[in-house]
Design an enzyme around this catalytic site. Structure first.
Site, PDB file in Angstrom:
ATOM      1  N   ALA A  34       3.193  -2.324  -1.131  1.00 37.37           N
ATOM      2  CA  ALA A  34       3.532  -1.904  -2.491  1.00 37.37           C
ATOM      3  C   ALA A  34       4.071  -3.043  -3.342  1.00 37.37           C
ATOM      4  CB  ALA A  34       4.542  -0.757  -2.446  1.00 37.37           C
ATOM      5  N   ASN A  82      13.968   4.696  -3.494  1.00 34.07           N
ATOM      6  CA  ASN A  82      14.114   4.265  -2.102  1.00 34.07           C
ATOM      7  C   ASN A  82      15.548   4.354  -1.594  1.00 34.07           C
ATOM      8  OD1 ASN A  82      14.311   1.999  -4.055  1.00 34.07           O
ATOM      9  ND2 ASN A  82      14.864   0.800  -2.260  1.00 34.07           N
ATOM     10  N   GLN A  98       7.597   5.497  -1.582  1.00 29.14           N
ATOM     11  CA  GLN A  98       8.326   6.508  -0.823  1.00 29.14           C
ATOM     12  C   GLN A  98       7.710   7.902  -0.923  1.00 29.14           C
ATOM     13  OE1 GLN A  98      10.717   5.804   1.220  1.00 29.14           O
ATOM     14  NE2 GLN A  98      11.161   3.700   0.610  1.00 29.14           N
ATOM     15  N   HIS A 139       3.456   1.036   5.796  1.00 27.25           N
ATOM     16  CA  HIS A 139       4.549   1.159   6.759  1.00 27.25           C
ATOM     17  C   HIS A 139       5.569   2.229   6.373  1.00 27.25           C
ATOM     18  CE1 HIS A 139       7.994  -1.103   4.836  1.00 27.25           C
ATOM     19  NE2 HIS A 139       7.002  -1.477   4.057  1.00 27.25           N
ATOM     20  N   THR A 142      -9.407 -12.694   3.220  1.00 29.30           N
ATOM     21  CA  THR A 142     -10.060 -11.894   4.253  1.00 29.30           C
ATOM     22  C   THR A 142      -9.322 -10.571   4.445  1.00 29.30           C
ATOM     23  OG1 THR A 142     -10.780 -13.897   5.411  1.00 29.30           O
ATOM     24  CG2 THR A 142     -10.744 -11.836   6.680  1.00 29.30           C
ATOM     25  N   CYS A 151      15.289  -4.620   1.272  1.00 31.92           N
ATOM     26  CA  CYS A 151      14.875  -5.875   0.632  1.00 31.92           C
ATOM     27  C   CYS A 151      16.050  -6.659   0.072  1.00 31.92           C
ATOM     28  CB  CYS A 151      13.870  -5.585  -0.478  1.00 31.92           C
ATOM     29  SG  CYS A 151      12.368  -4.795   0.124  1.00 31.92           S
TER      30      CYS A 151
END
Length: 374
Positions: A71, A152, A180, A202, A242, A325
């Protein structure tokens, strides 16, 4: 055994998802960009299947999905990618809120430093915006409205339907950070008025390092995004590099599983939350925010410092007192500050978050540990 209660930071990977990722890393390891052999063709097929699985979460077309690392990258592409459009059309006004994740606030600050004008919407103690304030903030030159769906830190759910209604007569782009909520609260994310949706794998039991940006078309018109990285033509020339086919396939499967079990998972989360609130009420806990996701509870116990609580709770539960974070050094939460909470309440704030893999909460041990600090 420590009970993991930090699912807003990251979730455990579902075994079927992990098995698929492993299989593609070990047995089906082709590059999706390789066109000359079956390994590449099989990888591309897996990517396109996942693209459809991700799109189905929000009733989008698979061509409207690009894969990113998560995100944070999706937010940056959606926000910074509009800069040339804003400059060309003299639309240099952005609306956001004071409680966004840093992955939104910092790209917007970057544009503000380059001459864009930004309106930061307030939130009260409820943690939710005032739709009337949003409407009054709109201008002819407003290019973008960027608002997080589920916060969050507090789990407060913003009124997406009302936000979309407020923008129905305005051409500003609407970006929703759904890190979230993606795969959990999908109905409102299906609103076609939302132009951009950011998601992270995740947060819904896929591996770290994979996410998506959903870019809805307006009619037949593609969103006027320009790339912020260069070096290849992958992902509609917006995200070079990639493709991480194993992670993408795992993300797709996680999306499919989450959609299938969303209601069941919510009911399980509500039950866990109710049991926790019952016990915390006995300690006089204050709950931070309203209209909160069933998967999280942000609370303050008077006279219990959150840093001290987390030390005492080690070995019992894994919890946090804010965003993962910004956890390297303690600073008071900008979210709780914006909500107008006093310093003592902020310093006492603890976030517990869980998922369908959380069997039960160690309530007796939790309450006893808190009582030691009171």
């Amino acid at each position: 055994m420590t009970v993991y209660l930090d699912c807003n930071a990251t979730t455990p990977v579902i075994k079927d998802v992990a098995d698929l990722v492993y299989k593609m890393m070990v047995d089906e390891y082709g590059n999706a960009g390789s066109r000359t052999h079956n390994f590449g063709a099989d990888a591309k097929k897996a990517v396109e299947k996942a693209r459809g699985q991700v799109a189905n979460v929000v009733d989008a077309d698979k061509t409207e999905v690009i894969f990113t690392s998560g995100a944070t990258e999706s937010n940056n592409i959606a926000i910074l990618g509009l800069e040339p459009f804003g400059l060309e059309h003299n639309k240099k006004h952005i609306i956001t809120t004071k409680i966004e994740h840093k992955a939104v606030l910092e790209p917007i600050q970057h544009l503000e430093d380059k001459g864009f004008d930004v309106t930061y919407l307030n939130v009260g103690e409820s943690g939710c915006i005032d739709i009337a304030e949003l409407k009054s903030a709109l201008r002819d030159e407003t290019m973008l409205v960027s608002i997080m769906h589920v916060n969050n830190e507090t789990g407060c759910i913003q009124p997406l339907a009302d936000i979309c209604d407020a923008l129905n007569c305005h051409d500003a782009f609407l970006h929703i950070d759904a890190a979230q909520s993606f795969g959990k609260f999908n109905a409102e994310l299906c609103n076609r008025r939302i132009d951009f949706i950011s998601a992270s794998g995740h947060k819904i039991h896929a591996p770290k390092g994979i996410g998506a940006l959903v870019m809805r078309k307006r009619g037949f018109l593609k969103a006027p995004l320009t790339p912020i990285m260069f070096g290849g033509g992958q992902e509609r020339k917006l995200r070079p590099g990639t493709l991480a086919a194993p992670l993408i396939a795992g993300f797709g499967l996680a999306c499919e599983i989450a959609c299938k079990h969303a209601e069941q998972w919510q009911q399980n989360a509500l039950s866990l939350k109710a049991s926790l609130v019952t016990e915390l009420d006995k300690l006089g806990a204050q709950y931070n925010g309203e209209n909160v996701s069933p998967f999280v509870l942000n609370f303050s116990i008077p006279e219990v410092n959150s840093e001290a609580a987390m030390v005492v709770l080690k070995g019992v539960v894994a919890v946090s007192n804010g965003s993962a974070c910004t956890s390297k050094s303690y600073t008071r939460s900008h979210v709780l500050i914006a909500m107008g909470l006093d310093d003592k309440r902020i310093d006492s704030a603890i976030r517990m978050s869980w998922c369908h893999m959380t069997d039960e909460l160690p309530l007796v041990q939790l309450i006893n540990k808190f009582k030691q600090l009171m």
